[in-house]
Design a protein around this motif. Structure first.
Motif, mmCIF file in Angstrom:
data_model
loop_
_atom_site.group_PDB
_atom_site.id
_atom_site.type_symbol
_atom_site.label_atom_id
_atom_site.label_comp_id
_atom_site.label_asym_id
_atom_site.label_seq_id
_atom_site.Cartn_x
_atom_site.Cartn_y
_atom_site.Cartn_z
ATOM 1 N N ALA A 219 0.829 -1.210 0.000
ATOM 2 C CA ALA A 219 0.000 0.000 0.000
ATOM 3 C C ALA A 219 0.859 1.254 0.000
ATOM 4 O O ALA A 219 0.600 2.201 -0.755
ATOM 5 C CB ALA A 219 -0.925 -0.007 1.216
ATOM 6 N N MET A 220 1.889 1.285 0.835
ATOM 7 C CA MET A 220 2.729 2.475 0.931
ATOM 8 C C MET A 220 3.583 2.665 -0.328
ATOM 9 O O MET A 220 3.827 3.802 -0.760
ATOM 10 C CB MET A 220 3.621 2.386 2.164
ATOM 11 C CG MET A 220 2.870 2.433 3.490
ATOM 12 S SD MET A 220 1.925 3.982 3.733
ATOM 13 C CE MET A 220 0.267 3.458 3.240
ATOM 14 N N ALA A 221 4.019 1.571 -0.926
ATOM 15 C CA ALA A 221 4.803 1.685 -2.163
ATOM 16 C C ALA A 221 3.940 2.224 -3.303
ATOM 17 O O ALA A 221 4.357 3.126 -4.045
ATOM 18 C CB ALA A 221 5.383 0.321 -2.540
ATOM 19 N N PHE A 222 2.719 1.711 -3.425
ATOM 20 C CA PHE A 222 1.838 2.147 -4.513
ATOM 21 C C PHE A 222 1.334 3.567 -4.290
ATOM 22 O O PHE A 222 1.094 4.307 -5.249
ATOM 23 C CB PHE A 222 0.671 1.178 -4.650
ATOM 24 C CG PHE A 222 -0.144 1.396 -5.900
ATOM 25 C CD1 PHE A 222 0.467 1.535 -7.131
ATOM 26 C CD2 PHE A 222 -1.524 1.450 -5.836
ATOM 27 C CE1 PHE A 222 -0.278 1.722 -8.293
ATOM 28 C CE2 PHE A 222 -2.284 1.640 -6.990
ATOM 29 C CZ PHE A 222 -1.647 1.777 -8.211
ATOM 30 N N ALA A 223 1.196 3.971 -3.043
ATOM 31 C CA ALA A 223 0.779 5.346 -2.744
ATOM 32 C C ALA A 223 1.784 6.343 -3.309
ATOM 33 O O ALA A 223 1.408 7.388 -3.857
ATOM 34 C CB ALA A 223 0.630 5.538 -1.239
ATOM 35 N N GLY A 224 3.072 6.022 -3.194
ATOM 36 C CA GLY A 224 4.098 6.908 -3.718
ATOM 37 C C GLY A 224 4.023 7.062 -5.222
ATOM 38 O O GLY A 224 4.119 8.180 -5.759
ATOM 39 N N SER A 342 -5.691 -3.551 0.218
ATOM 40 C CA SER A 342 -4.764 -2.648 0.897
ATOM 41 C C SER A 342 -3.946 -1.859 -0.123
ATOM 42 O O SER A 342 -3.732 -0.650 0.032
ATOM 43 C CB SER A 342 -3.823 -3.444 1.808
ATOM 44 O OG SER A 342 -4.545 -4.210 2.743
ATOM 45 N N TYR A 343 -3.511 -2.540 -1.160
ATOM 46 C CA TYR A 343 -2.661 -1.934 -2.194
ATOM 47 C C TYR A 343 -3.358 -0.757 -2.865
ATOM 48 O O TYR A 343 -2.792 0.334 -3.006
ATOM 49 C CB TYR A 343 -2.331 -3.014 -3.216
ATOM 50 C CG TYR A 343 -1.266 -2.675 -4.236
ATOM 51 C CD1 TYR A 343 0.081 -2.724 -3.893
ATOM 52 C CD2 TYR A 343 -1.600 -2.361 -5.543
ATOM 53 C CE1 TYR A 343 1.065 -2.454 -4.835
ATOM 54 C CE2 TYR A 343 -0.627 -2.087 -6.492
ATOM 55 C CZ TYR A 343 0.704 -2.141 -6.123
ATOM 56 O OH TYR A 343 1.673 -1.870 -7.054
ATOM 57 N N PHE A 344 -4.611 -0.958 -3.253
ATOM 58 C CA PHE A 344 -5.312 0.105 -3.967
ATOM 59 C C PHE A 344 -5.935 1.145 -3.035
ATOM 60 O O PHE A 344 -6.179 2.269 -3.457
ATOM 61 C CB PHE A 344 -6.341 -0.489 -4.933
ATOM 62 C CG PHE A 344 -5.687 -0.873 -6.230
ATOM 63 C CD1 PHE A 344 -5.575 0.039 -7.271
ATOM 64 C CD2 PHE A 344 -5.124 -2.121 -6.387
ATOM 65 C CE1 PHE A 344 -4.936 -0.292 -8.444
ATOM 66 C CE2 PHE A 344 -4.484 -2.471 -7.560
ATOM 67 C CZ PHE A 344 -4.384 -1.543 -8.604
ATOM 68 N N ILE A 345 -6.175 0.798 -1.795
ATOM 69 C CA ILE A 345 -6.496 1.841 -0.830
ATOM 70 C C ILE A 345 -5.283 2.753 -0.684
ATOM 71 O O ILE A 345 -5.407 3.985 -0.617
ATOM 72 C CB ILE A 345 -6.909 1.238 0.524
ATOM 73 C CG1 ILE A 345 -8.303 0.610 0.412
ATOM 74 C CG2 ILE A 345 -6.888 2.297 1.626
ATOM 75 C CD1 ILE A 345 -8.761 -0.112 1.656
ATOM 76 N N GLY A 346 -4.099 2.162 -0.665
ATOM 77 C CA GLY A 346 -2.881 2.960 -0.651
ATOM 78 C C GLY A 346 -2.777 3.851 -1.870
ATOM 79 O O GLY A 346 -2.423 5.028 -1.767
ATOM 80 N N GLY A 347 -3.115 3.299 -3.045
ATOM 81 C CA GLY A 347 -3.092 4.101 -4.269
ATOM 82 C C GLY A 347 -4.076 5.248 -4.215
ATOM 83 O O GLY A 347 -3.763 6.380 -4.628
ATOM 84 N N SER A 348 -5.270 4.984 -3.706
ATOM 85 C CA SER A 348 -6.281 6.043 -3.578
ATOM 86 C C SER A 348 -5.824 7.112 -2.593
ATOM 87 O O SER A 348 -6.004 8.313 -2.829
ATOM 88 C CB SER A 348 -7.613 5.449 -3.101
ATOM 89 O OG SER A 348 -8.109 4.513 -4.034
ATOM 90 N N LEU A 349 -5.217 6.672 -1.490
ATOM 91 C CA LEU A 349 -4.709 7.621 -0.503
ATOM 92 C C LEU A 349 -3.601 8.487 -1.101
ATOM 93 O O LEU A 349 -3.568 9.712 -0.909
ATOM 94 C CB LEU A 349 -4.188 6.861 0.719
ATOM 95 C CG LEU A 349 -3.636 7.703 1.876
ATOM 96 C CD1 LEU A 349 -4.734 8.596 2.451
ATOM 97 C CD2 LEU A 349 -3.059 6.798 2.960
ATOM 98 N N GLY A 350 -2.701 7.849 -1.867
ATOM 99 C CA GLY A 350 -1.635 8.600 -2.507
ATOM 100 C C GLY A 350 -2.164 9.619 -3.486
ATOM 101 O O GLY A 350 -1.687 10.762 -3.549
#
Length: 390
Positions: A219-224, A342-350
């Motif tokens: 999640a944190m990697a994809f947010a970036g 989790s991964y795409f929630i991270g992307g949405s957050l980013g």
């Protein structure tokens, strides 16, 4: 045990289809300025479109992907693609901005087909081939994300943003036909109700610390990366670049270099542990910001930064999945659900935080946000990876 073997033709079908399907939810990023002008809205309002699409994707991951363990996957994929085609047509003819928002959200929900293919590839692979096969399907997915930006940027500049979605309808019809003819259909292995299926997703997340750690890192990697590509169009429209959607879209080719390089990350596990491979990938992510920010007012700085960003993201992504797919071979779709939600929630957050950062801090703010997300992934890995792997 499944009697179906993963043939090269099936692996290529899943790889190409993954790229084509996931591209649908990323066409909009280089087109945001054109969409904003067409509907007479501001950049911040247009930025809601990719956020809604990614949020829809996260919902699809949570409520549709677990069904891959319960129902016949080929039928599920074909039904999903029909919904995708309908949403693309709706986007083509949308007259009001709210219609565009709703259509993009539903498009995101239905575009989870690649996340049914990745567990299938893991499930039908031998232990020795699992990382390589996951890497191939994930390369198709990431190339779809990256190259979609290039294609939509060029098409948008030449013929308008709606033309891109018309082309996408044709590509999805061809994809539907290919899957109808060629995709195998592994036997479902979950016999309970849909509600018990969803409960088991949360039970898996609660039970396995390794899965939770992999999900947070992803999640944190994809947010970036999402922070960069959501705002790159705005960065390049201004000085010193002063360019349009075509140039922004071409950065998809740049990122593809890193994505292709990361596809062979499984080879490093012969000499290094998964811990070391993931550590190296996360360090590459942090190094990328030195170029994206430090030389972010030059083309060469952005090129090197984005290559490293995609290399680190894809490498860590493949190794995260290799880690958690080994937990339970009968729950691959549900394990993937926990991770990818989790991964795409991270992307949405980013995407969301980057839109705010751009509004108040321009490119400096965006890079600070992206670096912060990636730093949290590295910190979690250093603190917990050895404990949960023990």
């Amino acid at each position: 045990m499944q009697s179906i073997k993963l043939s090269k033709s099936t692996l290529w079908l899943m790889t190409i289809s993954s790229g084509l399907v996931v591209a649908n939810i990323y066409y909009n990023q280089p087109l945001l300025s054109l969409i904003a002008a067409d509907f007479d809205i501001g950049e911040a309002a247009a930025g809601k479109i990719p956020v809604l699409t990614q949020m829809g994707y996260a919902c699809g991951l949570l409520f549709i992907v677990p069904l891959g363990d319960k129902v016949w996957r080929r039928k599920l994929v074909l039904l999903d693609l029909l919904v995708v085609i309908a949403c693309l047509l709706w986007i083509c003819f949308a007259k009001e901005f709210w219609m565009l928002c709703v259509a993009n959200f539903i498009l995101g929900v239905a575009s989870v087909v690649p996340q049914l293919f990745v567990p299938m590839a893991a499930e039908l692979s031998t232990t020795e081939q699992r990382s390589a096969n996951i890497g191939m399907v994930m390369s198709g997915l990431l190339l779809g994300i990256l190259l979609s930006r290039m294609l939509s940027g060029v098409v948008g500049d030449l013929w308008g943003w709606r033309t891109m979605y018309t082309i996408a309808v044709g590509l999805m019809v061809l994809t539907w036909l290919g899957i109808y003819k060629l995709l195998p259909d592994p036997t479902p292995n979950f016999k309970g109700t849909y509600s018990s299926l969803l409960r088991s997703v949360f039970d898996l997340a609660k039970k396995h610390a390794l899965l939770r750690l992999a999900s947070f890192r992803g999640a944190m990697a994809f947010a970036g990366m999402s922070a960069v590509f959501t705002t790159l169009i705005f960065h390049l429209e201004g000085p010193p670049f002063n360019v349009g959607a075509t140039v922004v879209g071409s950065f998809g080719i740049v990122g593809a270099v890193g994505a292709l390089a990361a596809a062979s990350v499984g080879r490093f596990t012969r000499k290094w542990s998964n811990y070391k491979v993931i550590l190296a990938a996360l360090l590459i992510l942090l190094v990328s910001w030195g170029f994206t920010f430090g030389a972010g007012q030059t083309y060469w700085g952005l090129v090197i930064g984005i290559i490293l960003l995609d290399l680190g993201l894809q490498a860590s992504h493949i190794m995260n999945q290799t880690d958690f797919f080994a937990i339970d071979s009968k729950a691959t779709n549900r394990l993937n659900t926990v991770y990818m939600v989790s991964y795409f929630i991270g992307g949405s957050l980013g995407t969301l935080v980057a839109s705010w950062a751009w509004q108040y801090g321009q490119w400096t703010g965006v890079c600070a946000v992206g670096f912060g997300f990636n730093a949290m992934a590295l910190l979690a890995h250093l603190l917990f990876a050895r404990k949960v792997s023990a």
